[in-house]
Design an enzyme around this catalytic site. Structure first.
Site, PDB file in Angstrom:
ATOM      1  N   GLU A 297      13.264  -8.963   0.892  1.00 33.11           N
ATOM      2  CA  GLU A 297      12.436  -7.837   1.345  1.00 33.11           C
ATOM      3  C   GLU A 297      13.172  -6.530   1.052  1.00 33.11           C
ATOM      4  O   GLU A 297      14.383  -6.451   1.275  1.00 33.11           O
ATOM      5  CB  GLU A 297      12.244  -8.010   2.855  1.00 33.11           C
ATOM      6  CG  GLU A 297      11.489  -6.919   3.550  1.00 33.11           C
ATOM      7  CD  GLU A 297      11.465  -7.143   5.078  1.00 33.11           C
ATOM      8  OE1 GLU A 297      12.392  -7.798   5.625  1.00 33.11           O
ATOM      9  OE2 GLU A 297      10.525  -6.658   5.709  1.00 33.11           O
TER      10      GLU A 297
ATOM     11  N   TYR B 144      10.757   9.189   1.619  1.00 34.09           N
ATOM     12  CA  TYR B 144      10.793   8.216   0.515  1.00 34.09           C
ATOM     13  C   TYR B 144      11.440   8.752  -0.764  1.00 34.09           C
ATOM     14  O   TYR B 144      11.584   8.015  -1.735  1.00 34.09           O
ATOM     15  CB  TYR B 144       9.369   7.705   0.225  1.00 34.09           C
ATOM     16  CG  TYR B 144       8.764   7.005   1.425  1.00 34.09           C
ATOM     17  CD1 TYR B 144       9.290   5.796   1.881  1.00 34.09           C
ATOM     18  CD2 TYR B 144       7.701   7.569   2.137  1.00 34.09           C
ATOM     19  CE1 TYR B 144       8.767   5.169   3.008  1.00 34.09           C
ATOM     20  CE2 TYR B 144       7.167   6.935   3.256  1.00 34.09           C
ATOM     21  CZ  TYR B 144       7.706   5.741   3.676  1.00 34.09           C
ATOM     22  OH  TYR B 144       7.193   5.121   4.787  1.00 34.09           O
TER      23      TYR B 144
ATOM     24  N   ALA C 284       3.243  -0.908   4.636  1.00 38.04           N
ATOM     25  CA  ALA C 284       2.728  -0.948   6.014  1.00 38.04           C
ATOM     26  C   ALA C 284       2.381  -2.368   6.458  1.00 38.04           C
ATOM     27  O   ALA C 284       2.424  -2.677   7.657  1.00 38.04           O
ATOM     28  CB  ALA C 284       1.511  -0.044   6.134  1.00 38.04           C
TER      29      ALA C 284
ATOM     30  N   ASN D 120       8.206  -5.409  -1.236  1.00 32.45           N
ATOM     31  CA  ASN D 120       8.126  -4.315  -0.279  1.00 32.45           C
ATOM     32  C   ASN D 120       6.674  -4.314   0.208  1.00 32.45           C
ATOM     33  O   ASN D 120       5.798  -3.746  -0.440  1.00 32.45           O
ATOM     34  CB  ASN D 120       8.481  -2.972  -0.920  1.00 32.45           C
ATOM     35  CG  ASN D 120       8.430  -1.837   0.093  1.00 32.45           C
ATOM     36  OD1 ASN D 120       7.934  -2.022   1.221  1.00 32.45           O
ATOM     37  ND2 ASN D 120       8.923  -0.672  -0.282  1.00 32.45           N
TER      38      ASN D 120
ATOM     39  N   ARG E  21       4.128  11.082  -1.725  1.00 32.66           N
ATOM     40  CA  ARG E  21       4.036  10.811  -0.283  1.00 32.66           C
ATOM     41  C   ARG E  21       5.383  11.099   0.409  1.00 32.66           C
ATOM     42  O   ARG E  21       6.435  10.639  -0.031  1.00 32.66           O
ATOM     43  CB  ARG E  21       3.596   9.357  -0.018  1.00 32.66           C
ATOM     44  CG  ARG E  21       4.674   8.322  -0.197  1.00 32.66           C
ATOM     45  CD  ARG E  21       4.216   6.902   0.056  1.00 32.66           C
ATOM     46  NE  ARG E  21       3.982   6.571   1.434  1.00 32.66           N
ATOM     47  CZ  ARG E  21       4.251   5.380   1.965  1.00 32.66           C
ATOM     48  NH1 ARG E  21       4.792   4.410   1.234  1.00 32.66           N
ATOM     49  NH2 ARG E  21       4.005   5.139   3.213  1.00 32.66           N
TER      50      ARG E  21
ATOM     51  N   ARG F 264      13.564   4.110  12.299  1.00 29.38           N
ATOM     52  CA  ARG F 264      12.286   4.815  12.419  1.00 29.38           C
ATOM     53  C   ARG F 264      11.523   4.377  13.684  1.00 29.38           C
ATOM     54  O   ARG F 264      12.120   3.886  14.628  1.00 29.38           O
ATOM     55  CB  ARG F 264      11.487   4.631  11.122  1.00 29.38           C
ATOM     56  CG  ARG F 264      12.227   5.247   9.907  1.00 29.38           C
ATOM     57  CD  ARG F 264      11.451   5.117   8.621  1.00 29.38           C
ATOM     58  NE  ARG F 264      10.193   5.867   8.687  1.00 29.38           N
ATOM     59  CZ  ARG F 264       9.215   5.739   7.797  1.00 29.38           C
ATOM     60  NH1 ARG F 264       9.361   4.901   6.772  1.00 29.38           N
ATOM     61  NH2 ARG F 264       8.108   6.437   7.922  1.00 29.38           N
TER      62      ARG F 264
ATOM     63  N   PRO G 293       0.789  -1.225   0.000  1.00 26.82           N
ATOM     64  CA  PRO G 293       0.000   0.000   0.000  1.00 26.82           C
ATOM     65  C   PRO G 293       0.830   1.289   0.000  1.00 26.82           C
ATOM     66  O   PRO G 293       1.848   1.379   0.678  1.00 26.82           O
ATOM     67  CB  PRO G 293      -0.824  -0.095   1.297  1.00 26.82           C
ATOM     68  CG  PRO G 293      -0.156  -1.135   2.120  1.00 26.82           C
ATOM     69  CD  PRO G 293       0.508  -2.073   1.163  1.00 26.82           C
ATOM     70  N   ASN G 294       0.359   2.225  -0.798  1.00 27.94           N
ATOM     71  CA  ASN G 294       0.901   3.590  -0.885  1.00 27.94           C
ATOM     72  C   ASN G 294       2.224   3.698  -1.640  1.00 27.94           C
ATOM     73  O   ASN G 294       2.736   4.798  -1.837  1.00 27.94           O
ATOM     74  CB  ASN G 294       1.052   4.233   0.518  1.00 27.94           C
ATOM     75  CG  ASN G 294      -0.269   4.277   1.254  1.00 27.94           C
ATOM     76  OD1 ASN G 294      -1.242   4.809   0.717  1.00 27.94           O
ATOM     77  ND2 ASN G 294      -0.346   3.699   2.442  1.00 27.94           N
TER      78      ASN G 294
ATOM     79  N   HIS H  20      12.939  -2.202   1.596  1.00 26.89           N
ATOM     80  CA  HIS H  20      12.310  -0.983   2.114  1.00 26.89           C
ATOM     81  C   HIS H  20      13.087   0.201   1.583  1.00 26.89           C
ATOM     82  O   HIS H  20      14.317   0.221   1.668  1.00 26.89           O
ATOM     83  CB  HIS H  20      12.280  -0.960   3.642  1.00 26.89           C
ATOM     84  CG  HIS H  20      11.454  -2.080   4.195  1.00 26.89           C
ATOM     85  ND1 HIS H  20      10.082  -2.086   4.099  1.00 26.89           N
ATOM     86  CD2 HIS H  20      11.818  -3.250   4.769  1.00 26.89           C
ATOM     87  CE1 HIS H  20       9.623  -3.216   4.617  1.00 26.89           C
ATOM     88  NE2 HIS H  20      10.657  -3.940   5.024  1.00 26.89           N
TER      89      HIS H  20
HETATM   90  C1  DQA Z   1       8.317   1.126   3.668  1.00 29.94           C
HETATM   91  C2  DQA Z   1       8.450   1.304   5.175  1.00 29.94           C
HETATM   92  C3  DQA Z   1       7.134   0.997   5.881  1.00 29.94           C
HETATM   93  O1  DQA Z   1       7.278   1.140   7.288  1.00 29.94           O
HETATM   94  C4  DQA Z   1       6.058   1.941   5.397  1.00 29.94           C
HETATM   95  O2  DQA Z   1       4.807   1.619   5.992  1.00 29.94           O
HETATM   96  C5  DQA Z   1       5.950   2.005   3.917  1.00 29.94           C
HETATM   97  C6  DQA Z   1       7.167   1.953   3.106  1.00 29.94           C
HETATM   98  C7  DQA Z   1       9.583   1.540   2.918  1.00 29.94           C
HETATM   99  O3  DQA Z   1       9.688   1.185   1.738  1.00 29.94           O
HETATM  100  O4  DQA Z   1      10.445   2.221   3.467  1.00 29.94           O
HETATM  101  O5  DQA Z   1       4.862   2.202   3.373  1.00 29.94           O
HETATM  102  O6  DQA Z   1       8.088  -0.246   3.399  1.00 29.94           O
END
Ligand code: DQA
Length: 144
Positions: A97, A22, A76, A73, A17, A106, A9-10, A99
């Site tokens: 994985e 990011y 959340a 990735n 965002r 964080r 998501p997002n 990020h």
């Molecule tokens: C994320 C880190 C997560 O904590 C966050 O909720 C995201 C993006 C990252 O790519 O840094 O949406 O996965």
């Protein structure tokens, strides 16, 4: 070699965002990076982005027998989804994985990763290049 890149998501809101966290690169930039990497490394790369946990679980299940490596990735869902962890375990496809941000530096609630308990490697804080690094790792480890 067939690699599936999954974004949660997002991630489709990249560039809009929280650019301080990011970066300014957009989701379209990420898609071009994946296309360039596929061409340069002679790989088949499929990408899938969803804001829905169940859709991500469905996609992982559909990969069984079709995909050689997964880059994920979970966004959340990283910090909440036992369902995504279980789907990865169910198909048993090598996974890395990614990020974009340095999650380890964080908030406390971001310090647990359920899908990360299955993944053989986590790349964080490298921006979009983390996806390329994850793909190269899967190619070097499992490509022929
Ligand atoms: C994320 C880190 C997560 O904590 C966050 O909720 C995201 C993006 C990252 O790519 O840094 O949406 O996965």
């Amino acid at each position: 070699m067939r690699i599936l890149v999954i974004n949660g998501p997002n991630i489709n809101m990249l560039g809009i965002r929280e650019p301080g966290i990011y970066g300014k690169n957009t989701f379209a930039d990420l898609l071009s990076l994946l296309e360039q990497t596929a061409r340069a490394e002679n790989l088949e790369i499929e990408q899938f982005q969803s804001n829905h946990e169940g859709a991500i679980v469905d996609k992982i299940q559909e990969s069984y027998g079709k995909i050689d490596g997964i880059v994920i990735n979970p966004a959340a869902y990283t910090h909440t989804s036992v369902a995504i962890l279980d789907a990865l375990k169910a198909v048993s496809i090598p996974a890395v994985e990614v990020h974009i941000s340095q999650v380890s530096a964080r908030e406390a609630f971001r310090q647990i990763s359920y899908p990360g308990m299955y993944c053989e490697k986590t790349i964080q804080g490298q921006g979009l290049d983390g996806y390329r690094q994850a793909i190269l790792y899967l190619k070097e480890t499992y490509g022929n």
